[in-house]
Scaffold this active site. Structure first.
Site, mmCIF file in Angstrom:
data_model
loop_
_atom_site.group_PDB
_atom_site.id
_atom_site.type_symbol
_atom_site.label_atom_id
_atom_site.label_comp_id
_atom_site.label_asym_id
_atom_site.label_seq_id
_atom_site.Cartn_x
_atom_site.Cartn_y
_atom_site.Cartn_z
ATOM 1 N N CYS A 2 5.112 -3.167 2.772
ATOM 2 C CA CYS A 2 3.998 -2.595 2.069
ATOM 3 C C CYS A 2 2.880 -2.128 3.197
ATOM 4 C CB CYS A 2 3.172 -3.689 1.318
ATOM 5 S SG CYS A 2 2.334 -5.002 2.273
ATOM 6 N N ARG A 50 2.183 -2.859 -2.393
ATOM 7 C CA ARG A 50 3.635 -3.118 -2.295
ATOM 8 C C ARG A 50 4.629 -2.186 -2.587
ATOM 9 N NH1 ARG A 50 6.704 -7.553 -5.817
ATOM 10 N NH2 ARG A 50 8.234 -8.020 -4.635
ATOM 11 N N ILE A 53 10.820 -5.033 -2.362
ATOM 12 C CA ILE A 53 12.322 -4.885 -2.024
ATOM 13 C C ILE A 53 13.030 -6.405 -1.971
ATOM 14 C CG2 ILE A 53 13.624 -5.114 0.531
ATOM 15 C CD1 ILE A 53 12.204 -2.201 -0.271
ATOM 16 N N ILE A 54 12.137 -7.535 -2.086
ATOM 17 C CA ILE A 54 12.968 -8.855 -2.400
ATOM 18 C C ILE A 54 11.894 -9.530 -3.297
ATOM 19 C CG2 ILE A 54 13.437 -11.034 -1.422
ATOM 20 C CD1 ILE A 54 13.985 -9.666 1.360
ATOM 21 N N ASN A 75 3.155 -6.839 5.787
ATOM 22 C CA ASN A 75 3.776 -5.541 5.816
ATOM 23 C C ASN A 75 5.202 -5.839 6.714
ATOM 24 O OD1 ASN A 75 4.950 -2.897 5.798
ATOM 25 N ND2 ASN A 75 3.603 -2.716 7.810
ATOM 26 N N GLY A 76 6.354 -5.526 5.808
ATOM 27 C CA GLY A 76 7.540 -6.045 6.626
ATOM 28 C C GLY A 76 8.525 -6.799 5.919
ATOM 29 N N SER A 364 18.562 1.647 10.644
ATOM 30 C CA SER A 364 18.389 2.781 11.723
ATOM 31 C C SER A 364 19.103 2.420 13.034
ATOM 32 C CB SER A 364 17.167 3.398 11.984
ATOM 33 O OG SER A 364 17.139 4.270 13.140
ATOM 34 N N GLY A 365 19.638 3.019 14.036
ATOM 35 C CA GLY A 365 20.103 2.753 15.315
ATOM 36 C C GLY A 365 18.766 2.752 16.339
#
Length: 634
Positions: A2, A50, A53-54, A75-76, A364-365
């Site tokens: 978020c 928000r 995601i979960i 956030n995260g 992402s790498g």
């Protein structure tokens, strides 16, 4: 995932924060289009937007503990939340949701300020302790998620994006000339500064603690400095492989669709390889390529990405970037908050927008180069030792004069080799730190002084990073400097801003904290062998198809003339920009062509769709011109 925001009255006067929070949330709605929440308690106001995601139904924020004496907005993602939740429940804590964020408040109750060391993930949070009337802001150890803040005599304002901080009363929009000097040097603004005077970035691995009218910063993690010289290279390879697979598997946890960016390079390929191993369905992969010029074809990475996609049976999609762009730049610069000379922000936005049509989470790498030694500049000491075996008269009287006249271009393999040879030879006589600066700096100190009319100040993020880095091994020192500067302030910053601009959560499993700590303890000699980059990472993936694909170069394009005139910048700005592009570079734009939803093995030419983008290595370009427009430096 978020966007968080809020403010605290340091004089403890009650705050009417609802209106301010609404403005701060509205301007960052792209970070969290699914929900919003607020908590106002006397002198503090916390808010969030928000992106679910979960625990989609129950994870609304702010979230509190059992008796509502501790509140948090975060956030995260906390990747170890299940294990941490189980430990906390065993200690008697009661959870009301299945959200990863709820572990933050209970971990604070259990462990005090040390709770942050128990969190594995990417995060930027604000935690309010109602009993002690104290506010904690925290940023993850690597700096994946940003937090900005502004402190005055009576007020502390914070947010995930700088533009939200500017919505609060009393926050100045004046230019910070020291940070401008840093930007002209590096092409990005290193923490803790920003281009706005008084607004700061919270450094990675730090808590900001506001209590009893006082504000202080406290570091909670450092990159390990102790080198493990007893472990063999073969054992390191096995350890890297095991932790890499574990990190990728952990970061695949999601209640919404997820996929992966795929360039065909070793970093993104290994992410896709392990995702495919642990996914019951074909992994969705997204790639961006280039066409329309010789330079574009040279750096086009799609053939490598297709090989990896076919090997692992992914559901692969591509966009093809071609010349045509300027209209997109104002929007992306608004999302960036500050100018950035790394034009990868354009392509990152394009591929994020492309992927967001199907998924909400992307892996992402990013980070593999800094951890395992992937940049060409890391080869400098290896080749310099051999170059200096040549007679001094040959190096100084013949090769150096020739190097000064070599072209510096990227339109072909030969010209690119010429560019690399030129920078290498001309830096040969410089001291170690100055050689590094010659590879990464945009403007030197003299030019910065002239451009800012002597107001650029003495701030020097590179000098500070070199002073803090271990100095017993040149390669280890360079990698530590990059880890402290370019990684959080350029690569991770643009990744966060451009993915969140499209409401896409981007995870970076190669920057898993345990993997970072492991890599930091590996002797540099193991990471680069015989001048070969990323040796250990390649060996760790030797049994996977990803390891058989050559590392492709970063996609860097020189583009058409005239775009500066199109955006209407003045002559001073144009000359500044042109100089920054390496004496001959040009600013431009790109459009994109989308190839549809087929698998890699059944792809046909899909429908065309217009995108906009630009890609130019280290181009101060449109970013700095935007700051010069309107006489900002007058």
């Amino acid at each position: 995932m978020c966007g968080i925001h809020g403010l605290l009255r340091l004089d403890r006067r009650p705050i009417d924060g609802a209106g301010i929070l609404s403005r701060m949330g509205a301007i960052t709605q792209h970070r969290g289009p699914d929900d919003e929440g607020q908590c106002v308690d006397g002198e503090v106001a916390l808010g969030m937007r928000r992106l679910s995601i979960i625990d989609l139904a129950g994870g609304q924020q702010p979230i509190s503990n059992e008796d509502q004496t501790v509140w948090v907005v975060c956030n995260g993602e906390i990747y170890n939340f299940r294990e941490l939740r189980a430990r906390l429940q065993s200690a008697g804590h009661r959870f009301r949701t299945g959200s990863d964020t709820e572990v933050v408040v209970h971990a604070y109750e259990e462990y005090g300020d040390a709770f942050v060391t128990h969190l594995d993930g990417m995060f930027g949070f604000a935690l309010w302790d109602t009993r002690r009337r104290r506010l904690l802001l925290g940023r993850d150890p690597i700096g994946i998620k940003p937090i900005y803040y502004h402190q005055s005599n009576d007020q502390l304002v914070f947010a995930s994006e700088l533009k939200a901080v500017l919505q609060a009363p009393g926050v100045s929009r004046s230019l910070d000339f020291e940070s401008l000097g840093e930007y002209l040097a590096l092409g990005y603004v290193p923490q803790p500064g920003t281009l706005f005077a008084g607004i700061r970035k919270l450094p990675p691995a730090h808590l900001l603690i506001a209590e009893a009218g006082q504000v202080r910063l406290q570091r909670f993690w450092e990159l390990p400095r102790d080198i493990d010289r007893n472990t063999t290279s073969a054992d390191f390879v096995q350890a890297i492989r095991g932790r890499l697979e574990g990190a990728i598997q952990e970061q695949m946890v999601s209640d919404v669709p997820l996929g992966a960016f795929l360039s065909g390079g070793i970093d993104s390929s290994c992410v896709v390889a392990f995702m495919a191993k642990h996914s019951a369905q074909p992994v969705r992969t997204y790639s961006i390529g280039f066409a329309g010029s010789s330079g574009a074809e040279l750096y086009n990475e799609l053939p490598y990405a297709r090989q990896v996609a076919e090997q692992f049976g992914t559901q692969h999609q591509e966009i093809i970037v071609q010349p045509d762009v300027v209209s997109l730049l104002p929007k992306l610069l608004w999302h960036l908050d500050e100018p950035m000379a790394d034009a990868a922000f354009i392509t990152t936005y394009l591929v994020s927008e492309f992927a967001r049509r199907d998924v909400t989470v992307i892996l992402s790498g990013v980070g593999g180069d800094e951890l395992f030694g992937g940049y060409r500049r890391y080869q400098d000491e290896f080749y310099r030792a051999r170059y200096r075996k040549l007679p001094q008269w040959l190096r100084q009287r013949v090769l150096t004069p020739i190097a000064r006249h070599l072209p510096s271009d990227r339109h072909s393999k030969l010209l690119n080799l010429s560019r690399l040879a030129r920078s290498f030879v001309l830096a040969d006589e410089l001291p170690f730190e100055q050689r590094y600066r010659s590879f990464v700096e945009v403007f030197n100190a003299e030019d910065r002084h002239a451009l800012t009319r002597g107001r650029s100040g003495k701030a020097d993020a590179l000098a500070a990073a070199f002073a803090a880095a271990p100095n017993d091994d040149p390669l280890a020192q360079l990698m530590a400097v990059d880890f402290a500067t370019q990684l959080p302030d350029d690569l991770l910053m643009l990744t966060d801003k451009m993915s969140m601009a499209t409401s896409l959560e981007c995870r970076v499993p190669l920057l898993d904290r345990q993997l970072v700590e492991m890599a930091a303890r590996i002797p540099a000699a193991h990471k680069m062998r015989g001048g070969e980059l990323k040796v250990l990472l390649k060996d760790a993936l030797r049994d996977d198809a990803a390891a058989r694909h050559p590392l492709s170069a970063e996609a860097r394009l020189w583009c058409a003339d005239g775009c500066l005139d199109q955006v209407g910048v003045g002559a001073a700005a144009k000359s500044c920009v042109v100089a920054s592009l390496g004496r001959s570079a040009r600013l431009a734009g790109l459009g994109a062509n989308r190839a549809g939803n087929q698998s890699a093995s059944q792809r046909s030419s899909g429908p065309h769709r217009s995108f906009a983008g630009v890609d130019e290595s280290r181009a101060v370009g449109a970013s700095v011109s935007r700051w010069y427009v309107g006489g900002r430096l007058e």
